[in-house]
Design an enzyme around this catalytic site. Structure first.
Site, PDB file in Angstrom:
ATOM      1  N   GLU A  62       0.764  -1.099   0.071  1.00 58.57           N
ATOM      2  CA  GLU A  62       0.468  -0.290  -0.329  1.00 58.57           C
ATOM      3  C   GLU A  62       0.504   1.160  -0.268  1.00 58.57           C
ATOM      4  OE1 GLU A  62      -1.171  -2.486   2.029  1.00 58.57           O
ATOM      5  OE2 GLU A  62      -2.919  -3.158   1.126  1.00 58.57           O
ATOM      6  N   HIS A 131     -11.313  -3.548   8.641  1.00 55.37           N
ATOM      7  CA  HIS A 131     -12.646  -3.806   7.542  1.00 55.37           C
ATOM      8  C   HIS A 131     -13.559  -3.050   7.334  1.00 55.37           C
ATOM      9  CE1 HIS A 131      -9.272  -7.159   7.284  1.00 55.37           C
ATOM     10  NE2 HIS A 131      -9.103  -6.428   5.896  1.00 55.37           N
TER      11      HIS A 131
END
Lengths: 330, 435, 332
Positions: A62, A131
């Site tokens: 990321e 999440h």
């Protein structure tokens, strides 16, 4: 322009296809956005239509991936970088906050970073603490970034196309529960201006500011309240940075009551900013009640479905809070 | 060419440093890179190396000195180089600030308000505060209908609606600075200064103002402890009169001539002013003036002062009028609203103590009335139950006396039309005489 | 590389004018850094800065073949890279003095010095911050069909950042035209590279990303130039990235707050004796590129340019305080 009903994710995909067709500088980057079609199937078949040169699967990196997108944007490309979950942007804060947001300023206006970060966000899917977050306020705090939060398929498309046309970095927070929601979407290219809120329902008794999934809960609550004679005005925030001061202040001047509903953790969030903005303005003088914030619990998003439900504002809570605000019980 | 020794910047935020020790005495040889002196900053102590090889001369800083960054503190002379007078510094020591400091100018430091005792504060919504501010009504005077007694904007609107009947808009009045609350309204001609009576306030002139119509400028003074004036305590009538004279002087400074009107206690004060400011006055009008005899219905005054609710206030207010119907329940509620502030009631109770002790008017303006040179008129309701109308008989031969039919102690409220007509004639006549 | 005439690579590869210009820029870097240090000590520069005195060969030899279309990303120790890439020292001083005429209009200062027009995408205050950005710039070149290469400078400290590893991996899998140049000056602030890094040579990291990795004497102009030349050729040929480790040394402390407690005077003096500028100058004289008088003239001209630069910066206007939020977003 013809309008038809398509889903929020179809609208996003349509916007990306329009961008890929019209501008060779546009590329898509992200984890599993190719053949897999993205964790939420938003990119779906774009790899088949545009090939792996334009729809690039990135390694699970990321920080590096976001940084490559920033560097590419700095030098002529217009990358749309998809974080698989917006929670993972925590891994890339360095590139988003220290680099993308500040390069133009640090370089005295001599550089531009037209990158778009797509951020699937929000709870309600049972995905628990890592999440499910709504982190838009983090980025709203950073000058140099723009942060939007489409609530409808029409805006999902219009805001993505506006983000691509924008010379500065834009983060789009897409609520995962909205991906399958259908709504009218015009065909062809159009943009929804960044920084403009929308009055989703006009009313005179209380202003409810909400975005993403909370807009729909607020609208549902407003309809129930209408049966009791309480007329709520619901504002679709759409843009967190820049924020539309005028639409919100004008509404508060009309209704004299303000409630902000958002999924992010209640403290230090979008609600605090909007409350403070009203408190600092002349609209303060029109308040007939304290400002109410309905935000997420001061806890990570839990796994248990009942806990998950109570951790963020729901329709019944919005309805009850607005009622007591209008009835003068607060 | 000697080499200058400067106090170097060695830390980020450093603007000054303290020279803590020299390692080399004046006149001694030092090699480049050898320790020359030590400096101390807020954060650290540090050794500074010699910038060149040479003999140290013209040392200007001694140990313990606090020195600006960049200042020259000595010179190094090469072997054999002639040591003359100290050379001029190559660069101006601490030069301009490198850049502007935007943060300092843009964001003001946040001020933290001292905590305020809760009892001092009125619970009211921002909308109510704004409405009260603009309507010229004291929040303290209102009862809130919101949760925990919070005053809502609608409470203020309601109070103003009642209170304003049948008055003109309050917004056109502009407050004037000064120790007492003075408000003025513009117009053409000689201004009229108005002083209200005990327990009333400037707003009580509204019916009369409406009846008079828009013409001359108006100047309204609130007595201390009344209306918007400070809740000051007064020791005696003389003390009160002194404050009013000061307020009168301040309020009329811009005008050569004014008319003066006073009601009840305000009438007594108007007389006191006329006594020493005769040359400023074109005319004097007194409505049921106090100070012309000892009798007073102190019971009514006490009743008004003591009342904490509309229900207990209404009977006493009705004693002010000829017809009890004049005082409606709504009027009583609005009047109570203006009297909600406990400090206001305390100040007035105190004033009653000194002015009307033992149910007696403790001040006598009859000598002033006798000395009066200003064209004057006295108006008195035929059914005044607070001050006896016969007190008017103290007036001299040139003072007009009008008995207002169908009126009690407040004819300007009860019968504003005839009172306005009388005043119009009186003021016009006085102006004609003066002109 | 074996060579029949036994001359160093740089002498063989570059025209005399190019070599003289390289020497001039190396002196310019040295005098610039000294001028900046002087200005700092006089309080003309606030904040802090990181001087690259001693590392001039690494900066200049890495950039000698680059055009303005080629990009570099730089580090907090980036003054030398900026000059090597062709920036004007007057505008650099103006930036350090916080002036409106500076490269970043006084918003960036030493740590963000940049010159986008000559392809310098900027120094970076975050260790390793520029590495993914360099890979992104290389991605742009590849996607947009441009022949540009990107040189990514970073220090030994950055090789332990996650960004380094993620970025090298991506550059390798996508075969991007980027050259990673690690200026190993032995210390990340005070922490020795030998302590902080698991492999003996940082260039060894290249093996993990299937790219060539070489370690060279970073104070040897020709050695650096040759390694970079080969890496650029590979990049332009579409064969992907390379990692080069230039062993060098900063004569000064990490920043202006450094007390130099972690290294000895002897070590510093050893390295000062290995002055990369004197070495290159001697090499040029030996091979007849210039004579002593010409070298002296180049050195004097550099000093003169630096003095003029400082004067320009002093005379330049400061930004208006009302413009504090200018350049946060694109102006409409």
């Amino acid at each position: 322009m013809t309008t038809r009903e398509i889903s929020y994710s179809e609208a996003i995909r349509e916007a990306m296809a329009i961008a890929l067709d019209s501008d060779p500088a546009v590329i898509l980057m992200g984890e599993d956005i190719g053949t897999y079609g993205g964790a939420f199937q938003v990119t779906l078949d774009l790899i088949d239509r545009y090939g792996p040169e334009r729809v690039m699967d990135t390694p699970i990196s990321e920080l590096g991936g976001a940084g490559v997108a920033v560097g590419a944007a700095l030098t002529g490309l217009k990358p749309i970088f998809e974080f698989q979950f917006s929670d993972f942007a925590a891994l890339a804060m360095e590139q988003i906050v220290n680099q993308a947001a500040k390069l133009r300023y640090m370089l005295g206006g001599e550089a531009s970073v037209p990158v778009v970060f797509r951020m699937p966000a929000g709870s309600g899917t049972g995905a628990a603490a890592q999440h499910s977050q709504s982190l838009e306020a983090w980025f709203g705090h950073v000058p140099g970034l723009k942060v939007v939060q489409p609530s409808t398929p029409e805006d999902a498309k219009g805001l993505l196309l506006a983000a691509l046309a924008d010379p500065d970095p834009v983060l789009i927070f897409e609520h995962k529960l909205l991906y399958k929601m259908k709504g009218p979407v015009p065909e062809g290219a159009y943009t929804t201006p960044i920084g403009k809120a929308r009055i989703a329902r006009a009313g005179r008794d209380v202003t409810i500011v909400a975005g993403a999934i909370m807009l729909h809960r607020a609208l549902e609550a407003a309809e129930k309240l209408a049966a009791e004679g309480i007329d709520a005005e619901v504002i679709d925030l759409r843009s967190i940075r820049p924020i539309d001061h005028e639409t919100i202040l004008a509404s508060v001047r009309r209704t004299g009551r303000l409630m902000v509903v958002y999924e992010g953790v209640k403290s230090y969030g979008v609600g605090a900013e909007i409350s403070a903005m009203v408190a600092e303005s002349d609209a303060f003088d029109y308040l007939e009640a304290p400002i109410l914030r309905l935000g997420g619990a001061e806890a990570p998003i839990p796994y248990n479905p009942d806990l998950e439900r109570v951790a963020v504002p729901q329709t019944d809570g919005i309805e009850a809070a607005a009622r007591s605000l209008v009835r003068g019980e607060v | 060419m000697p080499v200058e020794v400067i106090l170097p910047k060695v830390d980020m935020d450093m603007s000054h440093g303290t020279l803590s020790a020299w390692h080399v005495a004046e006149g001694e040889l030092v090699r480049q890179g050898a320790a020359l002196f030590d400096i101390e900053t807020d954060k650290a102590a540090m050794e500074v190396e010699s910038p060149a090889t040479g003999y140290l001369h013209h040392v200007t800083a001694k140990e313990g000195d606090r020195i600006a960054v960049g200042a020259v503190i000595g010179w190094l002379y090469a072997e054999g180089e002639e040591v003359g007078p100290a050379p001029a510094a190559a660069a101006p020591a601490p030069a301009e600030e490198p850049a502007a400091k935007p943060a300092e100018t843009v964001s003001a430091p946040a001020e933290i308000a001292a905590p305020v005792a809760q009892t001092d504060k009125i619970r009211a919504t921002p909308a109510a505060r704004k409405a009260a501010r603009e309507g010229g009504i004291a929040l303290a005077s209102l009862t809130g209908s919101g949760p925990r007694g919070r005053i809502q904007g609608s409470d203020v609107a309601q109070a103003l609606a009642v209170y304003r009947q049948p008055a003109a808009s309050v917004a056109e009045w502009s407050p004037q600075p000064g120790p007492l609350a003075v408000s003025t309204r513009g117009g053409e001609g000689v201004p009229l200064v108005m002083i209200h009576g005990f327990t009333a306030d400037s707003q009580s002139w509204m019916p009369l103002e409406k009846a008079m119509g828009r013409a001359r400028p108006l100047i309204r003074i609130d007595l201390p402890g009344h209306g918007k004036s400070p809740r000051r305590r007064i020791a005696s009538f003389a003390d009160l009169a002194r404050m009013l004279v000061e307020a009168f002087d301040d309020a009329t400074r811009a005008h050569d001539q004014v008319h003066l009107l006073g009601h009840s206690l305000g009438g007594a004060l108007a007389l006191a002013i006329a006594d020493i400011r005769a040359r400023k006055l074109t005319s004097l009008s007194l409505i049921a003036p106090a100070g012309l005899g000892p009798e007073v219905d102190a019971e009514a005054l006490t009743g008004i002062i003591r009342a904490s609710r509309a229900e207990s206030l209404a009977p006493w207010l009705r004693r002010l009028t000829a017809s009890p119907d004049t005082i409606t329940d709504d009027y009583a509620r609005a009047a109570m609203a203006t009297r909600r502030d406990p400090e206001l009631r305390a100040a007035q109770a105190d004033m009653a103590q000194s002015l009307f002790a033992d149910s007696t008017q403790c001040f006598d303006l009859r000598p002033a009335l006798a000395r009066l040179e200003t064209p004057a008129a006295i108006l008195w309701g035929r059914e005044d139950r607070i001050l006896p109308a016969r007190h008017a008989l103290a007036a001299g031969s040139e003072c007009a006396i009008h008995r207002v039919e169908g009126a009690g102690h407040i004819p300007q409220y009860e019968c504003p039309e005839p009172v306005a007509r009388i005043l119009a004639r009186h003021l016009a006549g006085a102006e004609a005489t003066a002109g | 590389m074996a060579d029949p005439d036994n001359r160093p690579f740089a002498i063989r590869q570059y025209a005399p004018d190019q070599l003289r210009e390289a020497l001039r820029r190396m002196y310019l870097i040295r005098r610039f850094e000294e001028g900046a240090e002087q200005s700092y000590m006089r309080g003309l520069i606030h904040g802090t800065m990181h001087l690259s005195i001693g590392q001039e060969a690494s900066a200049m030899a890495s950039c000698i073949e680059l055009s303005d279309q080629d990009k570099i990303t730089s580090t907090h120790r980036g003054h030398g890279h900026c000059i090597a890439k062709g920036a004007d020292v007057g505008r650099m001083f103006a930036e350090f003095f916080g002036k409106e005429t500076g490269y970043c209009h006084g918003r960036g200062g030493s740590m963000h010095i940049a010159d986008v027009k000559t392809g310098n995408l900027g120094a970076n205050g975050i260790v390793g911050g520029g590495i993914p950005i360099a890979v992104g710039a290389a991605l742009s070149a590849k996607k947009l069909g441009r022949p540009d290469v990107t040189i990514c400078f970073f220090g030994d400290g950055a090789n332990n950042e996650g960004a380094f590893h993620e970025a090298l991996n991506m550059a390798a899998i996508w075969k991007l035209p980027v050259i990673f140049i690690c200026e190993n000056n032995k210390y990340g602030m005070s922490t020795p590279a030998a302590y902080a890094t698991a492999v003996p040579n940082i260039a060894d990291r290249a093996a993990a990303y299937a790219m060539p990795g070489v370690t060279v004497d970073g104070n040897d102009f020709s050695a650096v130039a040759e390694a970079v030349h080969n890496a650029i050729a590979r990049a332009r040929a579409g064969e992907g990235p390379s990692l080069i480790e230039n062993l060098t040394y900063r004569w000064r402390g990490h920043s202006k707050s450094d007390r130099n407690r972690y290294r000895t005077k002897e070590e510093i003096e050893d390295w000062i004796a290995k002055d990369p500028i004197l070495r290159f100058r001697a090499e040029l004289i030996t091979h007849g590129i210039l004579d002593e008088a010409e070298a002296g003239a180049i050195e004097a001209a550099a000093a003169e340019a630096v003095e003029q630069g400082i004067e320009f910066a002093k005379q330049s206007p400061a930004p208006s305080v009302t413009d504090v939020t200018r350049y946060v977003y694109a102006e409409a």
